[in-house]
Design a protein around this motif. Sequence first.
Motif, PDB file in Angstrom:
ATOM      1  N   TYR A 333     -19.181  54.334   4.870  1.00  0.00           N
ATOM      2  CA  TYR A 333     -18.962  53.188   5.744  1.00  0.00           C
ATOM      3  C   TYR A 333     -17.464  52.967   5.874  1.00  0.00           C
ATOM      4  O   TYR A 333     -16.726  53.028   4.874  1.00  0.00           O
ATOM      5  CB  TYR A 333     -19.609  51.924   5.190  1.00  0.00           C
ATOM      6  CG  TYR A 333     -19.413  50.727   6.092  1.00  0.00           C
ATOM      7  CD1 TYR A 333     -20.166  50.575   7.247  1.00  0.00           C
ATOM      8  CD2 TYR A 333     -18.434  49.770   5.803  1.00  0.00           C
ATOM      9  CE1 TYR A 333     -19.972  49.493   8.095  1.00  0.00           C
ATOM     10  CE2 TYR A 333     -18.238  48.684   6.645  1.00  0.00           C
ATOM     11  CZ  TYR A 333     -19.009  48.556   7.789  1.00  0.00           C
ATOM     12  OH  TYR A 333     -18.805  47.487   8.635  1.00  0.00           O
ATOM     13  N   GLY A 334     -17.003  52.725   7.088  1.00  0.00           N
ATOM     14  CA  GLY A 334     -15.581  52.486   7.277  1.00  0.00           C
ATOM     15  C   GLY A 334     -15.290  51.686   8.530  1.00  0.00           C
ATOM     16  O   GLY A 334     -16.102  51.614   9.448  1.00  0.00           O
ATOM     17  N   ARG A 335     -14.126  51.078   8.546  1.00  0.00           N
ATOM     18  CA  ARG A 335     -13.578  50.436   9.730  1.00  0.00           C
ATOM     19  C   ARG A 335     -12.206  51.063   9.976  1.00  0.00           C
ATOM     20  O   ARG A 335     -11.588  51.604   9.056  1.00  0.00           O
ATOM     21  CB  ARG A 335     -13.438  48.920   9.525  1.00  0.00           C
ATOM     22  CG  ARG A 335     -14.754  48.195   9.210  1.00  0.00           C
ATOM     23  CD  ARG A 335     -15.721  48.191  10.384  1.00  0.00           C
ATOM     24  NE  ARG A 335     -15.210  47.488  11.553  1.00  0.00           N
ATOM     25  CZ  ARG A 335     -15.341  46.173  11.758  1.00  0.00           C
ATOM     26  NH1 ARG A 335     -15.938  45.416  10.855  1.00  0.00           N
ATOM     27  NH2 ARG A 335     -14.884  45.619  12.872  1.00  0.00           N
ATOM     28  N   THR A 336     -11.737  50.978  11.188  1.00  0.00           N
ATOM     29  CA  THR A 336     -10.485  51.652  11.508  1.00  0.00           C
ATOM     30  C   THR A 336      -9.653  50.799  12.460  1.00  0.00           C
ATOM     31  O   THR A 336     -10.062  49.699  12.849  1.00  0.00           O
ATOM     32  CB  THR A 336     -10.761  53.045  12.118  1.00  0.00           C
ATOM     33  OG1 THR A 336      -9.529  53.740  12.301  1.00  0.00           O
ATOM     34  CG2 THR A 336     -11.474  52.927  13.450  1.00  0.00           C
ATOM     35  N   VAL A 346     -19.811  45.326   3.665  1.00  0.00           N
ATOM     36  CA  VAL A 346     -20.040  46.494   2.805  1.00  0.00           C
ATOM     37  C   VAL A 346     -21.309  46.292   1.988  1.00  0.00           C
ATOM     38  O   VAL A 346     -22.121  47.217   1.834  1.00  0.00           O
ATOM     39  CB  VAL A 346     -18.834  46.737   1.872  1.00  0.00           C
ATOM     40  CG1 VAL A 346     -19.127  47.898   0.927  1.00  0.00           C
ATOM     41  CG2 VAL A 346     -17.587  47.034   2.698  1.00  0.00           C
ATOM     42  N   LEU A 347     -21.512  45.073   1.477  1.00  0.00           N
ATOM     43  CA  LEU A 347     -22.718  44.782   0.715  1.00  0.00           C
ATOM     44  C   LEU A 347     -23.956  44.934   1.591  1.00  0.00           C
ATOM     45  O   LEU A 347     -24.982  45.489   1.154  1.00  0.00           O
ATOM     46  CB  LEU A 347     -22.649  43.358   0.144  1.00  0.00           C
ATOM     47  CG  LEU A 347     -23.872  42.887  -0.638  1.00  0.00           C
ATOM     48  CD1 LEU A 347     -24.107  43.760  -1.874  1.00  0.00           C
ATOM     49  CD2 LEU A 347     -23.728  41.413  -1.036  1.00  0.00           C
ATOM     50  N   ALA A 348     -23.880  44.452   2.828  1.00  0.00           N
ATOM     51  CA  ALA A 348     -25.024  44.577   3.734  1.00  0.00           C
ATOM     52  C   ALA A 348     -25.379  46.033   3.977  1.00  0.00           C
ATOM     53  O   ALA A 348     -26.553  46.419   3.977  1.00  0.00           O
ATOM     54  CB  ALA A 348     -24.702  43.877   5.061  1.00  0.00           C
ATOM     55  N   LYS A 349     -24.375  46.883   4.166  1.00  0.00           N
ATOM     56  CA  LYS A 349     -24.613  48.315   4.366  1.00  0.00           C
ATOM     57  C   LYS A 349     -25.197  48.934   3.099  1.00  0.00           C
ATOM     58  O   LYS A 349     -26.129  49.766   3.171  1.00  0.00           O
ATOM     59  CB  LYS A 349     -23.301  49.008   4.735  1.00  0.00           C
ATOM     60  CG  LYS A 349     -23.420  50.508   4.938  1.00  0.00           C
ATOM     61  CD  LYS A 349     -24.329  50.860   6.108  1.00  0.00           C
ATOM     62  CE  LYS A 349     -24.360  52.344   6.333  1.00  0.00           C
ATOM     63  NZ  LYS A 349     -25.282  52.714   7.464  1.00  0.00           N
ATOM     64  N   LEU A 350     -24.691  48.537   1.936  1.00  0.00           N
ATOM     65  CA  LEU A 350     -25.213  49.060   0.679  1.00  0.00           C
ATOM     66  C   LEU A 350     -26.676  48.689   0.498  1.00  0.00           C
ATOM     67  O   LEU A 350     -27.506  49.540   0.126  1.00  0.00           O
ATOM     68  CB  LEU A 350     -24.369  48.506  -0.481  1.00  0.00           C
ATOM     69  CG  LEU A 350     -24.883  48.809  -1.902  1.00  0.00           C
ATOM     70  CD1 LEU A 350     -24.937  50.316  -2.143  1.00  0.00           C
ATOM     71  CD2 LEU A 350     -23.990  48.118  -2.944  1.00  0.00           C
TER      72      LEU A 350
END
Length: 354
Positions: A333-336, A346-350
């Motif tokens: 997961y990343g933002r740019t 990040v927690l939601a994606k995890l």
Amino acid sequence: MQKTEKIMVKGTEAIGEAAIRAGCRLYFGYPITPQSELTEYMARRLPEVNGTFLQAESEVAVSNMIYGAASTGKRVMTSTSSPGFSLMQEGVSYIAGAELPCVFVNVVRGGPGLGDIQPAQSDYFQATKGGGHGDYKLIVFGPESLQEAVELTIRAFDVADKYRIPVLVLTDGLLGQMMEPVTFPSFKNLNTLPDHSDWALTGTKMQREPHRVTSFDLDPVKLEKMNIQRHEKYKTIVKEEKLFEEYKLNDAEVVLVAYGTMGRIVKSVVDSAREKGVKAGVFRPISLWPFPYEELGRYTENAKLFFTVEMSFGQMVEDVRLAVNGKKPVEFYGRTGGVVPTPGEVLAKLMELV
């Protein structure tokens, strides 16, 4: 300032003061946000310690000035931000080829191209895979806090001297601009710094044979020999200089991997995940080269999932996949563009992954 004092300081200035206390008395630079305060700090501070500051006409000139100063065996550094470091790459390759000790600081901003001045981690490939031409490596450190940035800056000068290699402190606009309390070490005694008289260009004074500092040989066989010698040194660095942090990994079924600022952010993600019953932990590479492949790979025995989080489209994730070697799934997961992932997203994606 005494060693025990804690001082509230900005990140760029903390790195500058750490360099001076490490024995750096030569700085060549060119302003570019978000690191210009470091250049300003060195311009103000170096004359106070009998050092030399010079603002060059460009980043290209800076890297060549570093090359010349490092050839004398003195501790020298520069700092810049992403586009500026790109302009330095030819000089970086020359310096690495000539096996000269020096320190670079890249306060990474959003990109590509001119980008913006917001924090990013999208220079990872350039830093760790060699942004210039030829077969060479830099030792690369990625601090997560200002205190660690201070400690790694000092370490950078020490390992640069130890191995005769350029060292890069890779930070970002967030760490460079934030303020935190920092404890600085005492000043190093300049008389105790490593003696490079066996190779440095100090003038023969008619008392020794001339030294020769170069990064090439027109004989391809001799050039190959030079490259082989460098890579033997790199093997030693891989064995001796890997740095990493492990956070709540004893029973972790999910291993979050992140470095620098993101390595700091994902610790709170792990704390929140554990409150929800997810056994998560953080593996944070501190030395980005040499990357701790074996140390991370050991967690494939017990972990079910590896989750890499970066301020990029995924660059370090390739090294994570090499470490895991296909034994367990690796998600990313990343933002740019200067967007910093929040702990909540990040927690939601995890939670979605598990």
